[in-house]
Write an enzyme that holds these catalytic residues in place. Structure first.
Site, PDB file in Angstrom:
ATOM      1  N   SER A 180       3.454  11.478  -3.381  1.00 15.62           N
ATOM      2  CA  SER A 180       3.452  10.269  -2.555  1.00 15.62           C
ATOM      3  C   SER A 180       2.231   9.430  -2.890  1.00 15.62           C
ATOM      4  O   SER A 180       1.226   9.942  -3.384  1.00 15.62           O
ATOM      5  CB  SER A 180       3.427  10.629  -1.068  1.00 15.62           C
ATOM      6  OG  SER A 180       2.154  11.154  -0.715  1.00 15.62           O
ATOM      7  N   ASP A 181       2.323   8.128  -2.633  1.00 14.49           N
ATOM      8  CA  ASP A 181       1.122   7.308  -2.720  1.00 14.49           C
ATOM      9  C   ASP A 181       0.160   7.783  -1.629  1.00 14.49           C
ATOM     10  O   ASP A 181       0.576   8.423  -0.651  1.00 14.49           O
ATOM     11  CB  ASP A 181       1.470   5.829  -2.546  1.00 14.49           C
ATOM     12  CG  ASP A 181       0.436   4.911  -3.172  1.00 14.49           C
ATOM     13  OD1 ASP A 181      -0.697   5.371  -3.406  1.00 14.49           O
ATOM     14  OD2 ASP A 181       0.750   3.735  -3.421  1.00 14.49           O
ATOM     15  N   LEU A 182      -1.111   7.489  -1.792  1.00 11.02           N
ATOM     16  CA  LEU A 182      -2.123   7.963  -0.856  1.00 11.02           C
ATOM     17  C   LEU A 182      -1.743   7.574   0.578  1.00 11.02           C
ATOM     18  O   LEU A 182      -1.586   6.393   0.885  1.00 11.02           O
ATOM     19  CB  LEU A 182      -3.486   7.363  -1.219  1.00 11.02           C
ATOM     20  CG  LEU A 182      -4.662   7.771  -0.348  1.00 11.02           C
ATOM     21  CD1 LEU A 182      -4.936   9.260  -0.503  1.00 11.02           C
ATOM     22  CD2 LEU A 182      -5.888   6.951  -0.716  1.00 11.02           C
ATOM     23  N   GLY A 193       1.108   8.272   1.979  1.00 13.51           N
ATOM     24  CA  GLY A 193       2.515   7.887   2.031  1.00 13.51           C
ATOM     25  C   GLY A 193       3.262   8.472   3.219  1.00 13.51           C
ATOM     26  O   GLY A 193       4.124   7.816   3.811  1.00 13.51           O
TER      27      GLY A 193
END
Length: 590
Positions: free
Chosen positions: A134-136, A138
């Site tokens: 996931s993006d940071l 997310g």
């Protein structure tokens, strides 16, 4: 080590704050650069990875505003035709081992829990063997953003893993046990994600003796060595794009210049792109001029304008006083060089631009300096496109220098003084006006985005870039008059340097479906090659077009399809500078 790069999002939106991190507006171009980038990071050892390359941000990520809750509305055809081809290239061809799920949703489903994107397309259709991260934050964005008040953390974690997101931040560590105990997540599904993450760690050699892993012996001391500095200079030199050059004012003869005025907010500033790290001995434009000028030349400097208002605790900027300083030194100089553009205060992660014009009072500076010194060269230092019709119409020459890295100041000076011949090309469209650009919320590029569907003429077209020499194209030949959908065709063309100096040319091949059943691009990049030619030298360039690259996505069959129809082949120096044309036909059958 796992690297969260490259950013291969497409620069469909010219206002997007993260254009400095990506490779352009065209999926084919982005795919070619992306594949090379991934291979360079991951290495070519048959057993071990040098690094794990993480493609980001997957997918349809192109706007910073409300990015933790934004949903991109995109058709099935546009998703597969425009937003995904470069990701597929980097995974299927480049073998990227990690993919980052973006913050945004697609058609209402957050990408962190989007099974269609993370499992059906990425893993099942493309055969991706690595892991999705996931993006940071997310997971947190679903609890506090997309699904605010509707989803608990354990539900967000469970849905992420079940959809195909294999790795995340502290939320995974904290809430996986709770999700398993509540029956929201099975151990079998958890083990599947764990095995994907661990697979990459094994490929990095983390569990093998150090002496078996070839990349473990690379010393940290090589960072910033002489070879790296030389490469930084070469990359910066090759990125220079000569936009205009009226009456051949460039290159400048440094031996005829007694006094030079170096002006502009970028002149005495080093601007690194997002996530660039700490520079080592960075060379700004003013220093680059001093490094390359003939001995005894007087170099005068004035900022002249500001890009953004001073930050807190910085001294105030006196616009009138600084502008007058610039005018005064421009009057005295044989030549004035204006360094103008944007910074990370204008376009960056979390910050889209609000205008395509020059920020601050920079256009006022351009007008004032041109009024007193007609021998004024404009150097643009920006990431996203700048709509600058006044500058184009009135400046004798414009060099697009971007934010060119640690050796950028030297590279710009090399281009201005003819130590190198600019050969770069524009990877994006520079729009003639902001009225030409559709809404940021319009994700269908057929509505007027990019060179493929642009309404009207651009200020500078995709693929544009001049040279200090000239090139002629001749003898365009196709290997066949017709091909089947699963075949391929080769185009050859002779390119000759007809000028007096050596130079680089980027030969570009575009295709156009003559009678498509759906709206197709006016032209579409399907091949390019950068060549270096000495004066009088001719080179035969060969470019191959696979039949698969002629396909469009047919929503009726939910797959790509190549239509049996004539196809135009256009070869030239830019998307608006086509030198030669030919045609072949795709016939039915395989």
């Amino acid at each position: 080590m796992i690297y969260r790069t490259p950013v291969i999002n497409i620069s469909r939106n010219p206002y997007w704050g993260r254009i400095n991190e990506c490779f352009g507006e065209d999926p084919f171009l982005t795919g070619r650069v992306g594949v090379a980038y991934v291979r360079g990071l991951q290495g070519n050892d048959p057993k071990y990875l040098k690094l794990v390359s993480t493609l980001k941000h997957y997918a349809v990520n192109n706007v910073e505003k409300d990015r933790f809750s934004r949903s991109a509305t995109v058709s099935e055809r546009m998703l597969h035709e425009y937003w995904l081809p470069h990701f597929k290239d980097c995974i299927v061809e480049g073998n990227a081992q990690s993919v980052m799920a973006s913050y945004n949703a697609i058609n209402g489903i957050p990408n962190n829990i989007n099974k269609l994107m993370l499992t059906d397309i990425l893993k099942n259709s493309w055969g991706f063997k690595g892991f999705v991260v996931s993006d940071l934050g997310g997971v947190n964005t679903m609890v506090t953003g997309h699904e605010k008040g509707k989803m608990s953390y354990e539900e967000a974690v469970a849905q992420s893993i079940n959809a195909g997101c294999d790795f995340s931040d502290k939320e995974f560590m904290q809430y996986i046990p709770i999700a398993v105990n509540k029956g929201l997540l099975t151990e079998a599904k958890l083990n599947e994600s764990l095995s994907r993450v661990m697979r990459d760690r094994f490929l990095l050699g983390e569990f093998d003796p150090r002496e078996r892993v070839p990349y473990s012996t690379i010393p940290v001391s090589v960072i910033g060595n002489a070879e790296h500095v030389a490469l930084s200079l070469k990359v910066a030199q090759e990125s220079m794009v000569l936009l205009t050059n009226k009456n051949g004012i460039l290159p400048l003869d440094r031996n005829k210049i007694k006094t030079i005025a170096v002006i502009g907010p970028h002149a005495n500033m080093f601007t690194a792109g997002g996530y660039s790290g700490k520079p080592i001995d960075a060379v700004n434009p003013l220093q680059g001029i001093k490094n390359r000028m003939a001995p005894g030349t007087e170099v005068l400097y004035a900022a002249g304008a500001e890009i953004t208002p001073p930050r807190r605790n910085q001294p105030p900027f006196n616009k009138e006083e600084e502008l007058q300083k610039a005018v005064d030194i421009a009057k005295k100089a044989d030549v004035a060089i204006l360094y103008i553009g944007t910074t990370l205060d204008v376009e960056a992660e979390g910050r889209d631009r609000t205008s395509l014009s020059l920020p601050g009072n920079q256009e006022e500076l351009v007008k004032a300096v041109l009024a007193v010194n007609p021998r004024t060269i404009v150097v643009l230092m920006n990431a996203g496109p700048l709509t600058i019709p006044y500058v184009k119409d009135n400046a004798p020459a414009i060099l697009e220098a971007w934010w060119p890295g640690e050796q950028g100041g030297n590279a710009i000076a090399d281009a201005l003084f003819g130590n190198i011949n600019p050969g770069g090309k524009m990877p994006l469209t520079v729009y003639a006006s902001e009225q030409q650009v559709p809404s940021q919320d319009e994700y269908d590029v057929t509505k007027g985005f990019t060179y493929m569907y642009l309404n009207g003429k651009p200020l500078f077209p995709f693929g544009h870039g001049l040279s200090y020499t000239s090139f002629t194209y001749s003898n365009l030949k196709l290997s066949a008059k017709q091909i089947k959908a699963d075949g391929s065709i080769t185009a050859t063309v002779d390119v000759k340097n007809t000028g007096k100096v050596a130079g680089d040319e980027v030969v570009q091949l575009y295709v156009h479906d003559v009678a498509p059943s759906v709206k197709r691009p006016m032209k579409e990049l399907r091949g390019f090659e950068r060549i270096t030619l000495a004066p009088g030298q001719t080179k035969k360039v060969t470019l191959t077009i696979p039949g698969s690259k002629l396909a469009f996505y047919d929503e009726k069959i939910h797959d790509f399809r190549v239509e049996a129809e004539p196809v135009d082949v256009m070869v030239g120096s830019s998307s608006d500078d086509i030198r030669l044309k030919s045609q072949f036909k795709v016939v039915a059958g395989k």
